[in-house]
Design a protein around this motif. Structure first.
Motif, PDB file in Angstrom:
ATOM      1  N   LEU A  22       0.822  -1.204   0.000  1.00 29.46           N
ATOM      2  CA  LEU A  22       0.000   0.000   0.000  1.00 29.46           C
ATOM      3  C   LEU A  22       0.860   1.259   0.000  1.00 29.46           C
ATOM      4  O   LEU A  22       0.577   2.221  -0.731  1.00 29.46           O
ATOM      5  CB  LEU A  22      -0.927  -0.003   1.229  1.00 29.46           C
ATOM      6  N   ASP A  23       1.923   1.266   0.819  1.00 30.09           N
ATOM      7  CA  ASP A  23       2.787   2.446   0.894  1.00 30.09           C
ATOM      8  C   ASP A  23       3.516   2.680  -0.420  1.00 30.09           C
ATOM      9  O   ASP A  23       3.698   3.828  -0.852  1.00 30.09           O
ATOM     10  CB  ASP A  23       3.787   2.296   2.040  1.00 30.09           C
ATOM     11  N   GLN A  24       3.984   1.593  -1.063  1.00 30.34           N
ATOM     12  CA  GLN A  24       4.690   1.745  -2.342  1.00 30.34           C
ATOM     13  C   GLN A  24       3.767   2.318  -3.419  1.00 30.34           C
ATOM     14  O   GLN A  24       4.170   3.212  -4.171  1.00 30.34           O
ATOM     15  CB  GLN A  24       5.249   0.397  -2.791  1.00 30.34           C
ATOM     16  N   LEU A  25       2.531   1.809  -3.492  1.00 28.89           N
ATOM     17  CA  LEU A  25       1.594   2.354  -4.474  1.00 28.89           C
ATOM     18  C   LEU A  25       1.244   3.797  -4.122  1.00 28.89           C
ATOM     19  O   LEU A  25       1.108   4.649  -5.008  1.00 28.89           O
ATOM     20  CB  LEU A  25       0.324   1.502  -4.514  1.00 28.89           C
ATOM     21  N   GLY A  26       1.153   4.068  -2.806  1.00 25.22           N
ATOM     22  CA  GLY A  26       0.843   5.426  -2.380  1.00 25.22           C
ATOM     23  C   GLY A  26       1.911   6.413  -2.822  1.00 25.22           C
ATOM     24  O   GLY A  26       1.591   7.537  -3.232  1.00 25.22           O
TER      25      GLY A  26
END
Length: 479
Positions: A22-26
């Motif tokens: 989630l953080d990487q896509l964010g």
């Protein structure tokens, strides 16, 4: 994007396929991972610009994210569990929601979803009773009375839908109704083997709306049924979870169909001119739009108060005096049982709705003034015949408003003191003395009032017959 849960599942599916957290896509799309988590759980609706950025980052088309189907069987189960736990039925149990975490096995998820399905099925079985139907119908009738039987949002939707077909004046044609269906991605198909318990069937997978092959004279029946099926899609109806919701949906689709067949602008102009001429007549309204007498009378109840400043009442009554449908906002006291339900109750023998059956010539409307404890009412009644019995359709107004209607000059007058039993129900003393204890009879039951409905997915429809019908016709499409 009404289905945020499915959208969130599709985002999660494609994110997992790329191996991104989630953080990487964010970081790639410029929002916090916690915000993406809310979107994936169906609790926040993303802007279209953000959705486009997410699709680009995941290497898929935006349309792939916006598809309405779950991306996998597991996702479908998770979505079903989420929806079930958001329902009013589950909330009434006071139990905590269970989150379908990654560690939850498919078997556990299947079991939870299965339990929810059984819970819903058992609830349907308890609500598909005459008592529940009558209670829900009474509540709906009271609600519509507060609205003067007028639903402006559906009026506007019907106007837009009719306008988009190019229709301007006159009766709505079968071709124009077909164009409405086509714009929604559906084809109208007439078949002779519809399930006995269904008036129409929508095949969402193959884009077909199945209708019966025959109709009443003038084609109103087929146009109306097609419009009702179209309305389910336009109004975003979901499978009803309560009988009250089922009745509300049925009222809305009937209202939409009537508003298409008798568009508000044309209908109000027609009725306003008739009022100016002091010549309002249901039969003229009926003939102007090519619909049934009952449809025209009901449509008049939609528009009379909001647009003509008239209060009125409507009755559909069987030849035995039993009420099938009723509406009033003019103060007429309808016959009701102890629960407030009017269906199946007997109207006074002196009301126009029953007097009209005694006429020899029934081809024209019957007019009558009736003095009641609530005041004097003018009424217009037309009798008709269905496949099983005779019935009457009545529209009435308070005496002061009769001046706007054709037939106001009638000399027919009656007096009703109902609900006083001495009015028309209690036999005279001589008759009672003559026959008491010397007769025996068997009552004619009103099956439509006393019989419970089949407790299928849709109240009143046999699931087995429905699904067999769909399977048979799907095979014909494939061939």
């Amino acid at each position: 994007m009404s289905d945020l849960v499915t959208l969130g599942q599709r985002i999660r599916h494609f994110r997992s396929a790329t191996g991104l957290t989630l953080d990487q896509l964010g970081e790639l799309v410029g929002v916090a991972g916690s915000q993406l988590s809310l979107m994936e759980n169906g609790r926040r609706e993303p802007r279209i610009t953000l959705l486009t950025a997410i699709a680009d980052a995941l290497g898929v088309a935006l349309s792939d994210l916006l598809e309405e189907t779950p991306p996998s069987h597991r996702a479908a189960l998770e979505i079903e569990l989420e929806r079930a736990q958001r329902s009013a039925l589950y909330a009434s149990l006071g139990l905590p929601a269970v989150r379908a975490s990654r560690s939850m096995s498919d078997e556990v998820l299947e079991a939870l979803v299965g339990l929810h399905r059984e819970l819903v099925e058992r609830e349907r079985q308890t609500i598909a009773t005459p008592e529940e139907a009558r209670r829900a119908n009474t509540e709906l009738r009271h609600r519509m009375r507060t609205l003067d039987n007028y639903l402006p949002d559906i009026e506007e939707l019907a106007e837009r839908t009719v306008r988009d077909t190019g229709h301007t004046t006159g009766a709505l044609t079968h071709r124009e109704v077909g164009l409405m269906a086509k714009k929604l991605g559906f084809e109208l198909v007439h078949v002779g083997d519809l399930p006995h318990s269904a008036r129409s069937v929508i095949d969402l997978e193959n884009g077909r709306i199945y209708l019966p092959p025959a109709s009443i004279p003038g084609g109103h029946g087929l146009r109306s049924m097609a419009l009702q099926a179209i309305a389910h899609r336009l109004l975003s109806h979901e499978v009803p979870s309560t009988y009250a919701e089922f009745l509300r949906q049925r009222l809305e689709i009937n209202y939409f169909a009537a508003a298409c067949l008798m568009p508000r602008e044309q209908s109000v102009a027609f009725l306003a001119q008739a009022k100016a001429d002091r010549n309002i007549a249901v039969e003229d309204f009926r003939d102007a739009f090519g619909v049934t007498h009952e449809a025209a009378a009901l449509r008049l109840t939609n528009l009379a108060t909001s647009h003509l400043d008239l209060t009125l009442h409507f009755l559909r009554v069987g030849d035995d005096g039993a009420v099938y449908k009723a509406y009033e906002n003019d103060g007429l006291r309808l016959p009701v049982d102890v629960t407030g339900s009017v269906e199946g109750q007997l109207v006074c023998r002196h009301w126009s709705a029953r007097v009209a059956f005694t006429r020899t010539n029934r081809t024209t409307e019957f007019y009558q003034y009736t003095d009641t404890p609530e005041g004097t009412y003018w009424e217009s009644t037309q009798t008709g015949t269905s496949a099983s019995d005779e019935f009457s359709i009545t529209v009435g107004v308070p005496f002061a408003q009769s001046k706007w209607f054709r037939g106001r000059e009638t000399t027919n007058r009656s007096v009703s003191t109902c609900p006083d039993p001495a009015c028309c129900r209690r036999p005279s003393g001589d008759l009672a003395s003559r026959w008491r204890g010397k007769a025996w009879t068997s009552a004619k039951l009103h099956a439509h009032i006393l019989s419970p409905l089949p407790s299928g997915t849709f109240p009143g429809v046999d699931d087995q017959e429905l699904y067999r019908f769909l399977e048979t016709h799907a095979e014909r499409v494939d061939d």
